[in-house]
Design an enzyme around this catalytic site. Sequence first.
Site, mmCIF file in Angstrom:
data_model
loop_
_atom_site.group_PDB
_atom_site.id
_atom_site.type_symbol
_atom_site.label_atom_id
_atom_site.label_comp_id
_atom_site.label_asym_id
_atom_site.label_seq_id
_atom_site.Cartn_x
_atom_site.Cartn_y
_atom_site.Cartn_z
ATOM 1 N N HIS A 121 -15.888 -6.652 -1.630
ATOM 2 C CA HIS A 121 -16.125 -7.979 -1.997
ATOM 3 C C HIS A 121 -17.568 -8.799 -1.287
ATOM 4 O O HIS A 121 -17.889 -9.847 -1.356
ATOM 5 C CB HIS A 121 -14.836 -8.953 -1.771
ATOM 6 C CG HIS A 121 -13.619 -8.236 -1.766
ATOM 7 N ND1 HIS A 121 -13.309 -7.932 -3.260
ATOM 8 C CD2 HIS A 121 -12.703 -7.746 -0.946
ATOM 9 C CE1 HIS A 121 -12.114 -7.341 -3.052
ATOM 10 N NE2 HIS A 121 -11.782 -7.102 -1.950
ATOM 11 N N TYR B 70 0.860 -1.109 -0.129
ATOM 12 C CA TYR B 70 0.080 0.081 -0.025
ATOM 13 C C TYR B 70 0.922 1.286 0.182
ATOM 14 O O TYR B 70 0.125 2.317 0.091
ATOM 15 C CB TYR B 70 -0.948 0.152 1.244
ATOM 16 C CG TYR B 70 -1.956 -1.231 1.171
ATOM 17 C CD1 TYR B 70 -2.913 -1.106 0.352
ATOM 18 C CD2 TYR B 70 -1.812 -2.318 1.990
ATOM 19 C CE1 TYR B 70 -3.871 -2.302 0.180
ATOM 20 C CE2 TYR B 70 -2.530 -3.273 2.082
ATOM 21 C CZ TYR B 70 -3.718 -3.409 1.066
ATOM 22 O OH TYR B 70 -4.780 -4.291 1.110
ATOM 23 N N ARG C 77 -10.753 -11.685 -3.610
ATOM 24 C CA ARG C 77 -10.557 -10.373 -3.937
ATOM 25 C C ARG C 77 -10.911 -9.872 -5.431
ATOM 26 O O ARG C 77 -11.015 -8.840 -5.861
ATOM 27 C CB ARG C 77 -9.195 -9.617 -3.629
ATOM 28 C CG ARG C 77 -8.870 -9.852 -2.058
ATOM 29 C CD ARG C 77 -7.546 -9.031 -1.909
ATOM 30 N NE ARG C 77 -6.725 -9.344 -0.670
ATOM 31 C CZ ARG C 77 -7.232 -8.724 0.549
ATOM 32 N NH1 ARG C 77 -8.345 -7.731 0.488
ATOM 33 N NH2 ARG C 77 -6.542 -9.180 1.706
ATOM 34 N N HIS D 78 -8.875 1.167 -6.155
ATOM 35 C CA HIS D 78 -8.166 0.466 -5.157
ATOM 36 C C HIS D 78 -6.571 0.537 -5.475
ATOM 37 O O HIS D 78 -6.109 0.780 -6.460
ATOM 38 C CB HIS D 78 -8.315 -1.220 -5.552
ATOM 39 C CG HIS D 78 -9.809 -1.520 -5.274
ATOM 40 N ND1 HIS D 78 -10.216 -1.765 -4.048
ATOM 41 C CD2 HIS D 78 -10.796 -1.491 -6.324
ATOM 42 C CE1 HIS D 78 -11.740 -2.148 -4.021
ATOM 43 N NE2 HIS D 78 -11.946 -1.923 -5.320
#
Length: 150
Positions: A80, A23, A111, A100
């Site tokens: 999800h 991330y 996912r 995302h």
Amino acid sequence: MPSILLINGPNLNLLGTREPHLYGSTTLPQLEDNAKALAASKGVKLESFQSNHEGQIVDRIHEARGHTDAIIINPGAFTHTSVAIRDALIGVSIPFIEVHITNVHAREEFRHHSYLSDKAAACIIGLGTYGYEAAIEYAVREIISAKYVY
């Protein structure tokens, strides 16, 4: 003034410290500040909201009705699982962009499915935190410009 609502879902408050190899090192406050500055440079107001709770996200989407031109949403794990967030987004009739940070299609099988993508104006996946900038650019150029003359 045109407006965008930026919503970040569960665990995104941990940006900068949660799995930085996936991330990145940008924190949520940094991301929000950068997004607000970019939107302001385009004459658009951007409000940001983060919650780890599905119902709070649904409530915030409902509150946007009537005074928000576009929603940018990173629903996190709710991508999800949440029919409620899907229904809220459809119910308020505000165009939304799904973002995302990682390429969810290159990750675990669970996912790969999104309850939102088929209703989104656009999906931006796997561009890191730059995906938020791309979403703002798209919202201004393709959604907001259709309603306002610049």
